[in-house]
Design an enzyme around this catalytic site. Structure first.
Site, PDB file in Angstrom:
ATOM      1  N   GLY A 174       0.793  -1.213   0.000  1.00  0.00           N
ATOM      2  CA  GLY A 174       0.000   0.000   0.000  1.00  0.00           C
ATOM      3  C   GLY A 174       0.829   1.268   0.000  1.00  0.00           C
ATOM      4  O   GLY A 174       1.841   1.378  -0.695  1.00  0.00           O
ATOM      5  N   VAL A 175       0.401   2.245   0.789  1.00  0.00           N
ATOM      6  CA  VAL A 175       1.091   3.531   0.897  1.00  0.00           C
ATOM      7  C   VAL A 175       2.538   3.325   1.335  1.00  0.00           C
ATOM      8  O   VAL A 175       3.463   3.928   0.783  1.00  0.00           O
ATOM      9  CB  VAL A 175       0.349   4.463   1.889  1.00  0.00           C
ATOM     10  CG1 VAL A 175       1.175   5.694   2.217  1.00  0.00           C
ATOM     11  CG2 VAL A 175      -1.000   4.863   1.338  1.00  0.00           C
ATOM     12  N   ASP A 176       2.745   2.470   2.324  1.00  0.00           N
ATOM     13  CA  ASP A 176       4.079   2.209   2.858  1.00  0.00           C
ATOM     14  C   ASP A 176       5.027   1.736   1.755  1.00  0.00           C
ATOM     15  O   ASP A 176       6.122   2.264   1.583  1.00  0.00           O
ATOM     16  CB  ASP A 176       3.964   1.170   3.976  1.00  0.00           C
ATOM     17  CG  ASP A 176       5.215   1.037   4.831  1.00  0.00           C
ATOM     18  OD1 ASP A 176       6.057   1.948   4.814  1.00  0.00           O
ATOM     19  OD2 ASP A 176       5.319   0.024   5.540  1.00  0.00           O
TER      20      ASP A 176
END
Length: 172
Positions: free
Chosen positions: A31-33
């Site tokens: 995801g964002v990470d």
């Protein structure tokens, strides 16, 4: 503080600090990470490893925040925070709000004036979208940091952005 709802890619935001919805290991993930680590390059991971070796040997606790370089991102810093996993049997909303509060505190310590936030915990951690937006807006609206003048809630996809706009109108 001005609050903007922006549809787009958080890794493309030209701000002082980008907030990362990190996992507790600080070593990247999905995801964002994962996107932040991929686009930011190895300098972010190097600083995260140093944090694990020194201040956070057991990982970053949920709701806390810590900053690293932004590497190759169009920002100066990445502020990593670990959101709670959604539970329908336990109210973890205070931990979710802590992510925003503590990220703003770190931004203030850094002297950041512009900060881009993802919608923390609303992805793989399963937080219901409407409530994730409500929690984020509640903290951002109540915040009184001394340096942050603009907070962007960066929303991935038109549907998520439309939901956030609707929630924003309902919670004014």
């Amino acid at each position: 503080m001005d609050i903007a709802l922006v549809e787009g890619d958080i890794t493309a935001q030209q701000v002082d600090a980008i907030v990362n919805a990190a996992n507790s290991s600080l070593l990247g993930g999905g995801g964002v990470d994962g996107a932040i680590h991929r686009r930011g390059g190895p300098a972010i991971l190097e600083e995260c490893r140093a944090l694990r070796a020194s201040r956070y040997p057991d990982g970053l606790p949920t709701g806390q925040a810590v900053a690293t370089t932004a590497g190759e991102l169009p920002a100066r810093w990445v502020i990593h925070t670990v959101g709670p996993v959604w539970s329908d049997s336990a109210d973890r909303s205070a931990l979710l709000r802590d992510c925003y509060t503590n990220s703003l505190a770190v931004a203030d310590e850094l002297g950041a004036t512009t900060v881009a936030f993802p919608l923390i915990s609303a992805g793989i951690y399963g937080w219901p979208l409407d409530d994730a937006v409500r929690q984020a807006l509640a903290v951002l609206r109540a915040a009184t940091p001394s340096t942050v003048t603009e907070a962007r809630l960066v929303l991935f996809g038109a549907d998520t952005h439309a939901t956030a706009r609707r929630v924003q109108r309902l919670t004014v």
